[in-house]
Design a protein around this motif. Structure first.
Motif, PDB file in Angstrom:
ATOM      1  N   LEU A   1      74.986   5.006 -52.282  1.00 19.81           N
ATOM      2  CA  LEU A   1      76.382   5.392 -52.470  1.00 19.81           C
ATOM      3  C   LEU A   1      76.530   6.842 -52.018  1.00 19.81           C
ATOM      4  O   LEU A   1      75.695   7.687 -52.354  1.00 19.81           O
ATOM      5  CB  LEU A   1      76.762   5.292 -53.959  1.00 19.81           C
ATOM      6  CG  LEU A   1      76.441   3.981 -54.664  1.00 19.81           C
ATOM      7  CD1 LEU A   1      76.748   4.096 -56.166  1.00 19.81           C
ATOM      8  CD2 LEU A   1      77.237   2.833 -54.057  1.00 19.81           C
ATOM      9  N   PHE A   2      77.554   7.112 -51.256  1.00 23.10           N
ATOM     10  CA  PHE A   2      77.806   8.473 -50.773  1.00 23.10           C
ATOM     11  C   PHE A   2      79.185   8.909 -51.240  1.00 23.10           C
ATOM     12  O   PHE A   2      80.167   8.204 -51.000  1.00 23.10           O
ATOM     13  CB  PHE A   2      77.829   8.529 -49.237  1.00 23.10           C
ATOM     14  CG  PHE A   2      76.509   8.249 -48.562  1.00 23.10           C
ATOM     15  CD1 PHE A   2      76.066   6.951 -48.385  1.00 23.10           C
ATOM     16  CD2 PHE A   2      75.745   9.290 -48.064  1.00 23.10           C
ATOM     17  CE1 PHE A   2      74.861   6.688 -47.725  1.00 23.10           C
ATOM     18  CE2 PHE A   2      74.541   9.040 -47.402  1.00 23.10           C
ATOM     19  CZ  PHE A   2      74.100   7.735 -47.239  1.00 23.10           C
ATOM     20  N   ASP A   3      79.256  10.071 -51.893  1.00 24.92           N
ATOM     21  CA  ASP A   3      80.568  10.577 -52.304  1.00 24.92           C
ATOM     22  C   ASP A   3      80.933  11.791 -51.454  1.00 24.92           C
ATOM     23  O   ASP A   3      80.492  12.902 -51.727  1.00 24.92           O
ATOM     24  CB  ASP A   3      80.571  10.935 -53.790  1.00 24.92           C
ATOM     25  CG  ASP A   3      81.989  11.157 -54.307  1.00 24.92           C
ATOM     26  OD1 ASP A   3      82.951  11.026 -53.508  1.00 24.92           O
ATOM     27  OD2 ASP A   3      82.141  11.464 -55.503  1.00 24.92           O
ATOM     28  N   GLU A   4      81.724  11.573 -50.442  1.00 27.66           N
ATOM     29  CA  GLU A   4      82.170  12.634 -49.525  1.00 27.66           C
ATOM     30  C   GLU A   4      81.011  13.516 -49.052  1.00 27.66           C
ATOM     31  O   GLU A   4      81.004  14.728 -49.264  1.00 27.66           O
ATOM     32  CB  GLU A   4      83.246  13.492 -50.197  1.00 27.66           C
ATOM     33  CG  GLU A   4      84.472  12.677 -50.603  1.00 27.66           C
ATOM     34  CD  GLU A   4      85.703  13.551 -50.783  1.00 27.66           C
ATOM     35  OE1 GLU A   4      85.787  14.629 -50.167  1.00 27.66           O
ATOM     36  OE2 GLU A   4      86.582  13.136 -51.548  1.00 27.66           O
ATOM     37  N   PRO A   5      80.031  12.901 -48.396  1.00 33.09           N
ATOM     38  CA  PRO A   5      78.818  13.639 -48.036  1.00 33.09           C
ATOM     39  C   PRO A   5      79.039  14.769 -47.032  1.00 33.09           C
ATOM     40  O   PRO A   5      78.182  15.637 -46.898  1.00 33.09           O
ATOM     41  CB  PRO A   5      77.918  12.560 -47.427  1.00 33.09           C
ATOM     42  CG  PRO A   5      78.860  11.497 -46.959  1.00 33.09           C
ATOM     43  CD  PRO A   5      79.979  11.496 -47.961  1.00 33.09           C
TER      44      PRO A   5
ATOM     45  N   VAL B   1      82.320   7.056 -49.626  1.00 35.41           N
ATOM     46  CA  VAL B   1      83.647   7.655 -49.774  1.00 35.41           C
ATOM     47  C   VAL B   1      83.744   8.766 -48.732  1.00 35.41           C
ATOM     48  O   VAL B   1      82.882   9.648 -48.681  1.00 35.41           O
ATOM     49  CB  VAL B   1      83.833   8.246 -51.184  1.00 35.41           C
ATOM     50  CG1 VAL B   1      85.138   9.035 -51.259  1.00 35.41           C
ATOM     51  CG2 VAL B   1      83.812   7.146 -52.235  1.00 35.41           C
ATOM     52  N   THR B   2      84.756   8.695 -47.896  1.00 35.66           N
ATOM     53  CA  THR B   2      84.844   9.688 -46.827  1.00 35.66           C
ATOM     54  C   THR B   2      86.276   9.940 -46.377  1.00 35.66           C
ATOM     55  O   THR B   2      87.157   9.102 -46.575  1.00 35.66           O
ATOM     56  CB  THR B   2      83.998   9.241 -45.604  1.00 35.66           C
ATOM     57  OG1 THR B   2      83.984  10.296 -44.637  1.00 35.66           O
ATOM     58  CG2 THR B   2      84.523   7.977 -44.950  1.00 35.66           C
ATOM     59  N   HIS B   3      86.452  11.132 -45.799  1.00 38.66           N
ATOM     60  CA  HIS B   3      87.727  11.427 -45.136  1.00 38.66           C
ATOM     61  C   HIS B   3      87.556  11.395 -43.621  1.00 38.66           C
ATOM     62  O   HIS B   3      88.475  11.753 -42.882  1.00 38.66           O
ATOM     63  CB  HIS B   3      88.251  12.798 -45.576  1.00 38.66           C
ATOM     64  CG  HIS B   3      88.622  12.833 -47.021  1.00 38.66           C
ATOM     65  ND1 HIS B   3      89.712  12.154 -47.519  1.00 38.66           N
ATOM     66  CD2 HIS B   3      88.050  13.429 -48.088  1.00 38.66           C
ATOM     67  CE1 HIS B   3      89.784  12.348 -48.828  1.00 38.66           C
ATOM     68  NE2 HIS B   3      88.780  13.110 -49.200  1.00 38.66           N
ATOM     69  N   GLU B   4      86.359  11.000 -43.169  1.00 38.86           N
ATOM     70  CA  GLU B   4      86.106  10.912 -41.732  1.00 38.86           C
ATOM     71  C   GLU B   4      86.612   9.563 -41.221  1.00 38.86           C
ATOM     72  O   GLU B   4      85.893   8.569 -41.218  1.00 38.86           O
ATOM     73  CB  GLU B   4      84.603  11.057 -41.456  1.00 38.86           C
ATOM     74  CG  GLU B   4      84.013  12.398 -41.832  1.00 38.86           C
ATOM     75  CD  GLU B   4      84.525  13.525 -40.943  1.00 38.86           C
ATOM     76  OE1 GLU B   4      84.835  13.271 -39.768  1.00 38.86           O
ATOM     77  OE2 GLU B   4      84.626  14.661 -41.440  1.00 38.86           O
TER      78      GLU B   4
END
Ligand code: ADP
Ligand code: MG
Length: 247
Positions: free
Chosen positions: A164-168, A197-200
């Motif tokens: 799980l990645f939170d905005e890495p 989770v990302t904004h990319e």
């Protein structure tokens, strides 16, 4: 027989006091899927990841991993948490330890692995993220992108079934975003199951198999990434994407 999803979330609810932050979420993740989770700040993305790996106690609903229900406070939860790794926006490296020690901490302390095996795995995964030359460096000597690559290697040493990645990449200077996304792209190619989770948006569109769009604690869209970015069904998702294009 239908294949069982790796992770299944049913009617997940999380409240902080009277504030219901996650409102009846349902979704599942199949082995090998790369799922991006997008949505405005405050929509509940981090809380959702934290409920999945037990960093937050859910208020309601059920979570199944490979068909087995994960109950809060249970022995299964501890075992499950070794199978599901997490990478945070702020790296969370141990600043008083070298890169190598950071990447041996989980395997020696949690999995009780001997030092030799732990070192082997640490170097294997540091190499994978291109950080093997830095084994003796302290985190303070590294750039943000390097720190995050070490954090990813550290998570990989546990050989998790899911990451799980939170905005890495949100805490990184723009010129370092690419190196971290590149590492994640390679992991996707290797078939690692991930929830990010990302904004990319370009990464979500091009790398993830499926995208979940959250808004105000609800999953508004959940579809194949190619479909969702080309043809968002809801006004909320259209609005969200439009704001991104303008920014
Ligand atoms: P996102 O990651 O999508 O930005 P979060 O999951 O961090 O959203 O937060 C969702 C909502 O839950 C926000 O309104 C936030 O203020 C609230 N929240 C998150 N963590 C806590 C907490 N520990 N206590 C109280 N409210 C919280
Ligand atoms: Mg968040």
């Amino acid at each position: 027989m239908e294949k069982e999803p790796m992770l299944k979330v049913e009617h997940l609810v999380k409240s902080f006091g009277t504030h219901e932050v996650l409102k009846d979420l349902d979704f599942s993740v199949n082995k090998g899927e790369v799922i991006c989770v997008i949505g405005s700040s405050g929509s509940g993305k981090s809380t959702m990841l934290r409920c999945i790996n037990g960093l937050e106690t859910k208020t309601g609903g059920r979570i199944f991993f490979e068909g087995k229900e994960i109950l809060s406070g249970s022995k299964e939860l501890a075992k499950f948490r070794t199978k599901v790794g997490m990478v945070f926006q702020s790296f969370n490296l141990f600043n008083n330890m070298t890169v190598l020690q950071n990447c041996m901490a989980g395997t020696t302390k949690v999995l009780k692995m001997n030092k030799e095996d732990a070192k082997f795995l640490a170097i294997k995964y540091l190499r994978k993220v291109g950080m093997a030359p830095y084994i003796n460096a302290m985190p303070a000597q590294l750039s943000g992108g390097q720190k995050q690559r070490v954090a990813i290697a550290r998570a990989l040493t546990m050989e998790p079934q899911m990451l799980l990645f939170d905005e890495p990449t949100s805490a990184l200077d723009p010129e370092m975003v690419g190196e971290v996304l590149g590492v994640m792209k390679n992991l996707a190619k290797d078939g690692l199951t991930m929830m990010i989770v990302t904004h990319e948006m370009a990464f979500a569109r091009d790398v993830s198999t499926r995208t979940i769009f959250m808004d105000q604690g609800v999953i508004v869209e959940n579809d194949i990434s190619e479909v969702i970015f080309k043809n968002p069904r809801t006004a909320r998702m259209k609005e969200f994407l439009k704001r991104y294009m303008e920014a």
